[in-house]
Scaffold this active site. Structure first.
Site, PDB file in Angstrom:
ATOM      1  N   GLU A  85       1.329  -1.515   0.456  1.00  0.00           N
ATOM      2  CA  GLU A  85      -0.190   0.274   0.076  1.00  0.00           C
ATOM      3  C   GLU A  85       0.671   0.756  -0.023  1.00  0.00           C
ATOM      4  O   GLU A  85       0.082   2.644  -0.333  1.00  0.00           O
ATOM      5  CB  GLU A  85      -1.022  -0.130   1.438  1.00  0.00           C
ATOM      6  N   ALA A  86       2.172   1.112   0.282  1.00  0.00           N
ATOM      7  CA  ALA A  86       2.954   2.350   0.616  1.00  0.00           C
ATOM      8  C   ALA A  86       3.648   2.417  -0.940  1.00  0.00           C
ATOM      9  O   ALA A  86       3.942   1.237  -1.671  1.00  0.00           O
ATOM     10  CB  ALA A  86       4.486   2.011   1.115  1.00  0.00           C
ATOM     11  N   LYS A  98       3.283  10.849   1.375  1.00  0.00           N
ATOM     12  CA  LYS A  98       4.650   9.692   1.790  1.00  0.00           C
ATOM     13  C   LYS A  98       6.117  10.478   1.611  1.00  0.00           C
ATOM     14  O   LYS A  98       5.740  10.636   0.429  1.00  0.00           O
ATOM     15  CB  LYS A  98       4.457   8.813   1.592  1.00  0.00           C
TER      16      LYS A  98
END
Length: 510
Positions: free
Chosen positions: A52-53, A81
């Site tokens: 998910e990152a 992020k």
């Protein structure tokens, strides 16, 4: 006679990998006469969804498709992020950030890190985090878009996203289908091949339907139905270097800090991820089954959540490594069908993206030229190895000896490329980026310094400044970065102002 172009592409498997491939192929290749993309997936087969990152390269993919960033943020429940915070990796109680972007300011024609190293040698023990706008903004919960071509520290900022992978796949599916991609529901029960050449000619579904194609893209996950099973391409096992072979994942309600950072916390037999989205937290525990039971790993994860679990824990097993060839005959594998490297540095989705970009660059005609296939495989192999080396660095360069797992990692026989990088940095503070590898000099500096690797010397030019001026310049850089961070909006405020926030009622909090 010129061979005919490939016009009939079949993608086996959906999820993030399948729909990223479908959306890109339809967008870039869709205007070719007769070009078609068919994606086959089964609702009965779940996707892994551990990634998910992301890392900053995802921005280029989204822009290629013409995706509006705020629409994307809302639809995928995304957050920004600015890097990854590593907690307890060097030793318990210690943390550092691997930020996106670069550090400080290059001076006198040499890299900034040499002045930072010299500052350390004359008594300034400020961690290198303080010289990164991304690290400092991330820890402060702040965000704004970079300001390229300015003298602001924001010119050195880079960013990526944290998002709901299932929502991202649905988001891309809508765009792909709008661009003409055909989705077929079904489970593959047989792979049909030419009896002489072994080339894949079609796939038979549980409905009895056969779908024929010229180029097949295997996005079938760990099963690797086409590349691994049908074409029997062997798997390169790297578990000696990367012994974690299991994971347990669970989402939970929002709680704790809401920073634009992914967090990785070292555990006795692996590490735990924490990914803050707009509507929930993604959590997981990657571990070695040789050093911890699945039950203990699950209990440890559930005991260290910042919110209430939203689902039953999802158990995963894997082997670190990749297929010996990602492109064989007329099959190209992407994502887990091609290989798996744990998501410690959020590279899973990037490997899909880079595979797609490589395929578009080397897109074949129906002759499937051996030269192009060899180039694809060579570049893919190198990228996997480069990422592997960077991951091994985290485990090996650690002071931890509090468990059998960490003692094993500290005594690894390192891959040659990693060993050379460590020797060079320890000797002189120099970092060289080989063959345009994925991780930049700044990334290597972040992790080597964060993991306690200390250079013995610095570039001679850094000694041209006297001690007082060196310390003053370092102090000034820190102050400018700190002042800039103070002026930035919080991530939540930025999303509200720009229209990327989800409605408050859709946020799940404790």
């Amino acid at each position: 006679m010129t061979p005919a172009p490939v016009t009939n592409v079949v993608i086996v498997g959906g999820g993030t990998a399948g729909w990223m491939a479908a959306a890109a192929l339809a967008h870039v290749m869709g205007k070719l006469p007769g070009f078609s993309v068919t994606l086959v997936e089964s609702e009965a087969i779940g996707t892994v969804g551990v990634g998910e990152a992301t890392i900053p390269q995802i921005i280029g993919y989204n822009r290629m498709l013409g995706i509006d960033e705020m629409e994307f943020m809302r639809e995928t429940r995304a957050t920004y992020k600015l890097g990854i915070e590593f907690v307890d990796w060097l030793r318990p109680g210690h943390s550092y950030v691997h930020p996106f972007g670069s550090y400080g300011l290059d001076m006198l024609g040499i890299d900034f890190q040499h002045f930072w190293i010299r500052g350390s040698a004359i008594g300034d023990e400020t961690p290198v985090d303080a010289y990164s706008i991304a690290a400092m903004a991330g820890k402060a919960g702040k965000f704004d878009w970079p300001r390229p071509n300015t003298k602001s520290p924001m010119a050195k900022l880079a960013y990526a996203f944290q998002f709901d992978a299932a929502r991202y796949a649905r988001f891309l599916r809508a765009r792909a289908e709008a661009d003409g991609v055909t989705r077929v529901e079904g489970r593959v029960v047989e792979v049909e091949q030419n009896g002489e050449s072994g080339v894949v000619t079609g796939i038979k579904l549980d409905s009895g339907q056969t779908i024929e194609g010229e180029l097949f893209i295997d996005c079938s996950g760990f099963r690797s139905l086409l590349l691994g099973q049908a074409l029997e391409v062997p798997f390169k096992d790297w578990s000696d270097w990367l012994p974690c072979d299991s994971a347990v994942a669970v989402p939970c309600t929002l709680g704790g800090k809401h920073e634009p950072l992914t967090r990785s916390t070292a555990r006795p037999a692996g590490w735990q991820w924490r990914i803050p989205l707009q509507h929930r937290l993604g959590n997981g525990h990657v571990f070695s089954s040789q050093h911890m039971s699945r039950e203990d790993a699950t209990d440890l994860l559930l005991a260290n959540l910042d919110g209430q679990p939203l689902a039953d824990p999802n158990q995963l097993s894997f082997t670190a490594g990749h297929r010996a060839r990602a492109w064989e005959k007329n099959v190209v594998a992407l994502g887990l069908a091609a290989g798996f490297l744990e998501p410690l540095e959020s590279t899973s989705i990037h490997l899909v993206q880079s595979g797609i970009a490589r395929l578009l660059s080397l897109f074949p005609d129906t002759s499937f030229g051996a030269t192009e296939i060899a180039r694809f495989n060579e570049e893919t192999d190198r990228e996997y190895a480069d990422i592997r080396d960077f991951l091994v660095l985290h485990y090996n360069a650690s002071e931890r000896d509090d468990s059998e797992f960490w003692r094993y990692c500290r005594n690894l026989e390192l891959p040659e490329g990693l060993r050379e990088k460590l020797e060079m940095f320890r000797s002189s503070g120099r970092i060289f980026r080989e063959n345009n590898e994925l991780f930049t000099e700044a990334s290597w500096l972040a992790v080597m310094s964060g993991q306690g690797v200390h250079p013995e010397r610095y570039h001679p030019v850094a000694g041209l400044l006297d001690e007082a001026e060196t310390l003053e310049r370092l102090r000034h850089i820190r102050e400018v970065i700190a002042h800039t961070v103070e002026q930035l909006p919080t991530q939540d405020a930025f999303l509200q102002q720009r229209g990327g926030a989800v409605p408050p009622g859709e946020r799940l909090s404790t």
